[in-house]
Write a protein that holds these residues in place. Structure first.
Motif, PDB file in Angstrom:
ATOM      1  N   THR A 258      -1.616   5.105 -38.705  1.00 18.43           N
ATOM      2  CA  THR A 258      -0.861   4.147 -37.904  1.00 18.43           C
ATOM      3  C   THR A 258      -0.176   4.774 -36.697  1.00 18.43           C
ATOM      4  N   GLY A 259      -0.215   6.085 -36.606  1.00 20.63           N
ATOM      5  CA  GLY A 259       0.483   6.755 -35.511  1.00 20.63           C
ATOM      6  C   GLY A 259       1.986   6.670 -35.643  1.00 20.63           C
ATOM      7  N   SER A 260       2.476   6.577 -36.867  1.00 23.27           N
ATOM      8  CA  SER A 260       3.916   6.451 -37.098  1.00 23.27           C
ATOM      9  C   SER A 260       4.552   7.827 -37.252  1.00 23.27           C
TER      10      SER A 260
ATOM     11  N   SER B  68       6.973  -3.830 -32.229  1.00 27.44           N
ATOM     12  CA  SER B  68       8.012  -3.490 -31.260  1.00 27.44           C
ATOM     13  C   SER B  68       8.613  -2.137 -31.592  1.00 27.44           C
ATOM     14  N   LEU B  69       9.137  -1.469 -30.556  1.00 29.51           N
ATOM     15  CA  LEU B  69       9.862  -0.222 -30.749  1.00 29.51           C
ATOM     16  C   LEU B  69      11.371  -0.431 -30.655  1.00 29.51           C
ATOM     17  N   ARG B  70      11.829  -1.664 -30.723  1.00 33.36           N
ATOM     18  CA  ARG B  70      13.268  -1.919 -30.633  1.00 33.36           C
ATOM     19  C   ARG B  70      13.995  -1.155 -31.735  1.00 33.36           C
TER      20      ARG B  70
ATOM     21  N   ALA C  48      13.503  14.435 -31.241  1.00 33.84           N
ATOM     22  CA  ALA C  48      14.537  13.398 -31.231  1.00 33.84           C
ATOM     23  C   ALA C  48      15.910  13.936 -31.618  1.00 33.84           C
ATOM     24  N   GLY C  49      15.951  15.158 -32.122  1.00 33.69           N
ATOM     25  CA  GLY C  49      17.231  15.746 -32.505  1.00 33.69           C
ATOM     26  C   GLY C  49      17.460  15.810 -33.997  1.00 33.69           C
TER      27      GLY C  49
ATOM     28  N   ARG D  33      12.915   5.635 -32.858  1.00 31.42           N
ATOM     29  CA  ARG D  33      12.489   4.533 -31.998  1.00 31.42           C
ATOM     30  C   ARG D  33      13.084   4.656 -30.594  1.00 31.42           C
ATOM     31  N   ARG D  34      14.323   5.079 -30.506  1.00 36.13           N
ATOM     32  CA  ARG D  34      14.918   5.269 -29.176  1.00 36.13           C
ATOM     33  C   ARG D  34      14.184   6.354 -28.394  1.00 36.13           C
ATOM     34  N   SER D  35      13.521   7.258 -29.101  1.00 38.85           N
ATOM     35  CA  SER D  35      12.741   8.310 -28.445  1.00 38.85           C
ATOM     36  C   SER D  35      11.291   7.893 -28.203  1.00 38.85           C
TER      37      SER D  35
END
Length: 375
Positions: A148-150, A189-191, A212-213, A233-235
């Motif tokens: 899934t590319g997750s 969505s990436l929200r 992402a830290g 997701r923010r990244s």
């Protein structure tokens, strides 16, 4: 009364419709043989009662090569000795002492960040010390991430509940995820707000995690199941949920007091905010408790016939939703009739935390106290 009954039916139908979709979408991933190393990372603080069985289950992983790292977070029981004894017979297992907790960190995030820095795997599989992996779990989660590319894949393990107190609290995890998270929208969505995970079982891609830290970016949090997927997701990374009942088992708490304390720990980063909790109270009380109250009132002749029929329909929808989630998640059948009481207990925990937070401003867990809220 009719308007109230119609409201109850509408609020019961919302999670029913979402659950009908989500229970179809949330599947157990199929394992695939792989050659890339999966690092199974287990933060542990005074887990002598659990750690041996957890480590042995992790070492029994099949389909992918694994290493198992246990972070001993200043345990004062036999946790470290048990891990050393098993490690003497299996070089894939390492005991990693966790340094002293720095200011501004919560214990689990600090231990997880330290373990991630010591790990060698392409995927990092974080599990709690009371989680027993099935042999195919690591291979299945890693395969789903590749397909899934997750960057993050999580699932709720099958929950063992041996007391009434556990059955009044733990089932709300699956009910809230299946009944109120729009999984189809989450995947489209990436929200960040749609990100969700169960902190008991989280697989992340090492590179995305580091970029992402990692846990250092949420060092203040007590609820990594909320904040880690949102961070990724923010990244710009995809995160996903799968059905986890066939991948692992977990007994979160031993009784009502532990469950109350455990869910209270996470509440202030979930529902227990002044803006969110009134909405959640309307959704949960209105759709899952109000139908029972209206039907009960109807038995005493306090609700007219049409309104009573609507209320009964709402009750059936509510109970059917709980039953479907219970059956598919392999939870105890005895939790189904306890559902309205479980909702009331969940709301009581959240309101207690919200009101107490204004006075105390801190949360406690594993013998440590933390200041509430992000810096």
């Amino acid at each position: 009364m009719l308007a109230l009954a119609l409201l109850a039916l509408a609020l019961a139908l919302l999670p029913a419709l979402l659950a009908a979709s989500n229970l179809t979408l949330l599947r157990t991933p199929e394992p695939e043989a792989g050659r890339t190393l999966v690092s199974i990372l287990i933060p542990a603080r005074n887990e002598a009662a659990n750690i041996a069985a957890t480590v042995r289950a992790a070492l029994a992983s099949a389909g992918v090569p694994v290493e198992v790292l246990v972070g001993d977070d200043h345990s004062t029981d036999g946790t470290a000795a048990l891990v050393r004894e098993i490690a003497a017979g299996d070089p894939r297992l390492r005991l990693v002492p966790v340094p002293s907790l720095p200011e501004g960190w919560t214990g689990k995030n600090h231990a997880c960040a330290h373990l991630a820095a010591k790990a060698r795997g392409e995927h990092l599989l974080f599990i709690d010390a009371d989680v027993r992996l099935e042999p195919d779990a690591a291979a299945a989660l890693a395969a789903h991430a590749r397909r899934t590319g997750s960057a993050l894949v999580s699932g709720v393990p099958r929950q063992r509940m041996e007391t009434l107190g556990e059955r009044l609290t733990v089932p709300m995890i699956n009910f809230l995820l299946a009944g109120y998270l729009p999984v189809a929208l989450m995947r489209a969505s990436l929200r960040p707000a749609l990100g969700a995970a169960c902190g008991q079982l989280v697989l992340v891609a090492r590179d995305a995690y580091a970029a992402a830290g990692g846990h250092g970016a949420i060092r203040w949090s007590l609820h990594d199941g909320v904040h880690l997927p949102r961070l990724l997701r923010r990244s710009g990374h995809r995160t996903d949920l799968v059905a986890g009942y066939a991948l692992a088992t977990c007994r979160m708490y031993a009784g009502f007091a532990e469950a109350w304390a455990g869910f209270s720990k996470n509440a202030h980063e979930g529902m227990a905010t002044p803006r969110a909790l009134p909405v959640w109270t309307l959704l949960l009380f209105g759709g899952q408790v109000l139908p029972w109250l209206l039907v009960l009132a109807g038995l005493f002749g306090l609700v007219p016939g049409t309104a009573l029929a609507v209320a009964l329909a709402a009750l059936i929808v509510s109970l059917a939703t709980r039953a479907a989630i219970t059956l598919i998640a392999h939870e105890p059948m005895a939790t189904i009739p306890l559902h309205p009481a479980a909702v009331l207990v969940a709301l009581a925990i959240q309101w207690n935390v919200l009101l107490r937070r204004e006075r105390a401003g801190a949360a406690a867990w594993k013998g440590r106290r933390y200041t509430i809220g992000a810096p």
